[in-house]
Design an enzyme around this catalytic site. Structure first.
Site, short mmCIF file in Angstrom:
data_model
loop_
_atom_site.label_atom_id
_atom_site.label_comp_id
_atom_site.label_asym_id
_atom_site.label_seq_id
_atom_site.Cartn_x
_atom_site.Cartn_y
_atom_site.Cartn_z
NE ARG A 1 -40.97 -10.77 -21.25
CZ ARG A 1 -41.74 -9.77 -21.71
NH1 ARG A 1 -42.98 -10.00 -22.06
NH2 ARG A 1 -41.25 -8.57 -21.81
NE ARG B 1 -43.79 -0.73 -19.97
CZ ARG B 1 -43.57 -1.77 -20.76
NH1 ARG B 1 -44.00 -1.75 -22.02
NH2 ARG B 1 -42.92 -2.83 -20.33
CE LYS C 1 -40.98 -8.31 -26.96
NZ LYS C 1 -39.94 -7.40 -26.42
NE ARG D 1 -41.32 0.83 -23.46
CZ ARG D 1 -41.17 -0.48 -23.54
NH1 ARG D 1 -41.57 -1.14 -24.61
NH2 ARG D 1 -40.59 -1.14 -22.56
NE ARG E 1 -38.77 -4.71 -18.56
CZ ARG E 1 -39.35 -3.85 -19.38
NH1 ARG E 1 -39.13 -2.56 -19.25
NH2 ARG E 1 -40.17 -4.27 -20.31
P1 ADP Z 1 -41.14 -3.89 -27.05
O1 ADP Z 1 -42.60 -4.14 -27.33
O2 ADP Z 1 -40.23 -4.89 -27.73
O3 ADP Z 1 -40.85 -3.75 -25.58
P2 ADP Z 1 -41.65 -1.24 -28.20
O4 ADP Z 1 -42.35 -1.57 -29.49
O5 ADP Z 1 -42.47 -0.70 -27.08
O6 ADP Z 1 -40.76 -2.49 -27.70
O7 ADP Z 1 -40.46 -0.22 -28.57
C1 ADP Z 1 -39.62 0.32 -27.53
C2 ADP Z 1 -39.39 1.81 -27.81
O8 ADP Z 1 -38.58 1.97 -28.97
C3 ADP Z 1 -40.69 2.59 -28.07
O9 ADP Z 1 -40.55 3.88 -27.51
C4 ADP Z 1 -40.77 2.63 -29.60
O10 ADP Z 1 -41.49 3.79 -30.06
C5 ADP Z 1 -39.30 2.67 -30.00
N1 ADP Z 1 -39.01 1.95 -31.24
C6 ADP Z 1 -39.59 0.80 -31.69
N2 ADP Z 1 -39.04 0.41 -32.87
C7 ADP Z 1 -38.08 1.32 -33.17
C8 ADP Z 1 -37.15 1.49 -34.26
N3 ADP Z 1 -37.10 0.61 -35.27
N4 ADP Z 1 -36.31 2.55 -34.21
C9 ADP Z 1 -36.34 3.44 -33.17
N5 ADP Z 1 -37.20 3.35 -32.14
C10 ADP Z 1 -38.05 2.31 -32.12
P1 AMP Z 2 -43.76 -6.08 -21.80
O1 AMP Z 2 -44.85 -5.07 -21.93
O2 AMP Z 2 -43.90 -7.22 -22.79
O3 AMP Z 2 -42.38 -5.48 -21.80
O4 AMP Z 2 -43.96 -6.76 -20.36
C1 AMP Z 2 -43.82 -6.02 -19.17
C2 AMP Z 2 -43.58 -6.96 -17.99
O5 AMP Z 2 -44.72 -7.83 -17.82
C3 AMP Z 2 -42.38 -7.90 -18.13
O6 AMP Z 2 -41.15 -7.29 -17.77
C4 AMP Z 2 -42.78 -9.02 -17.18
O7 AMP Z 2 -42.56 -8.65 -15.82
C5 AMP Z 2 -44.28 -9.13 -17.40
N1 AMP Z 2 -44.58 -10.09 -18.49
C6 AMP Z 2 -45.11 -9.82 -19.70
N2 AMP Z 2 -45.23 -10.94 -20.43
C7 AMP Z 2 -44.76 -11.95 -19.65
C8 AMP Z 2 -44.58 -13.35 -19.83
N3 AMP Z 2 -44.90 -13.96 -20.99
N4 AMP Z 2 -44.08 -14.07 -18.80
C9 AMP Z 2 -43.75 -13.49 -17.64
N5 AMP Z 2 -43.86 -12.17 -17.39
C10 AMP Z 2 -44.35 -11.41 -18.40
#
Ligand code: ADP
Ligand code: AMP
Length: 214
Positions: A88, A160, A13, A127, A171
């Site tokens: 969420r 992270r 995302k 990541r 999660r």
């Molecule tokens: P989210 O915001 O949904 O938690 P991220 O954008 O941080 O996810 O992506 C999670 C991990 O996967 C990151 O390390 C990112 O670089 C990698 N990633 C994102 N999109 C892809 C893809 N299409 N193919 C492979 N790796 C990806």
């Molecule tokens: P993210 O970076 O989106 O993966 O968020 C990291 C963490 O922040 C999540 O696992 C939740 O613990 C918290 N968080 C982020 N967005 C929300 C939301 N909309 N509602 C509740 N918790 C959230």
């Protein structure tokens, strides 16, 4: 243009939201990034959020909804925005819908980035995050130019705390239980689009651009 990104943690995302924000010139609002910068700065909000985030749980709606509604009331959001990680829960989605309705508007697109759980685990393990500017990398799929250093701002990259394997499975459980129902919610509102998130990042982005238009 008002967009929400749906999908499991690690589905991509944030990666796609960054690209969408740059192309369509709208702010990328990540509630996770807002929490992480508050944790880093040691604010009260950060202290409250950290206990939940570290356990793989959601931060309570009472904290999260007000924070997000304040953010989208700011001037830079007047042309629209892309929400990454919000809503969420169903109460979050309902609060957002109600707040927008009061202004005579609504979410235009809900983009569901679909990735199965098995692939998620690999993505989260690789990541790397920049806690200063919010940029995200992957050690295999999106490596920084210099290992361990953010290309954008030069800060040291970190794993992270909530990307540790034991927290990732919690999660995912929370996602299926509390967030996945939003797919039906936005489908009922007629704005849902599902994208195959297992494709490479460029292909995912091309599919999204096909949905959003030029
Ligand atoms: P989210 O915001 O949904 O938690 P991220 O954008 O941080 O996810 O992506 C999670 C991990 O996967 C990151 O390390 C990112 O670089 C990698 N990633 C994102 N999109 C892809 C893809 N299409 N193919 C492979 N790796 C990806
Ligand atoms: P993210 O970076 O989106 O993966 O968020 C990291 C963490 O922040 C999540 O696992 C939740 O613990 C918290 N968080 C982020 N967005 C929300 C939301 N909309 N509602 C509740 N918790 C959230």
């Amino acid at each position: 243009m008002k967009i929400v990104m749906l999908g499991a943690p690690g589905a991509g995302k944030g990666t796609q939201a960054d690209r969408i924000a740059a192309k369509y010139d709208i702010p990328h609002i990540s509630t996770g990034d807002i929490f992480r910068s508050n944790i880093k700065a040691g604010t009260e909000l950060g202290k409250k959020a950290k206990a939940f985030i570290d356990q793989g749980l959601l931060v309570p709606d009472e904290v999260t909804i007000g924070m997000l509604l304040d953010r989208i009331a700011q001037d830079d959001c007047s042309k629209g925005y892309i929400l990454d990680g919000f809503p969420r829960t169903i109460p979050q989605a309902e609060s957002l819908t109600a707040a927008l309705k009061e202004q005579g508007t609504a979410i235009d697109f809900a983009l569901n980035v679909d990735v199965p759980d098995a692939a998620i685990v690999e993505r989260m393990a690789g990541r790397r995050a920049c806690l200063k500017c919010g940029a995200t990398y992957h050690i295999v799929y999106a490596a920084p130019k210099k290992e361990g250093i953010c290309d954008v701002c030069g800060e040291e990259l970190v794993i992270r705390d909530d990307d540790k394997p034991e927290t990732v499975s919690k999660r995912l459980e929370v996602y299926h239980d509390q967030t996945q129902p939003l797919i039906d919610f936005y489908s009922r509102h007629g704005v849902l689009h599902t994208i195959d998130g297992t494709q490479n990042m460029d292909k995912v982005f091309a599919d999204i651009c096909g949905i959003l238009g030029e």
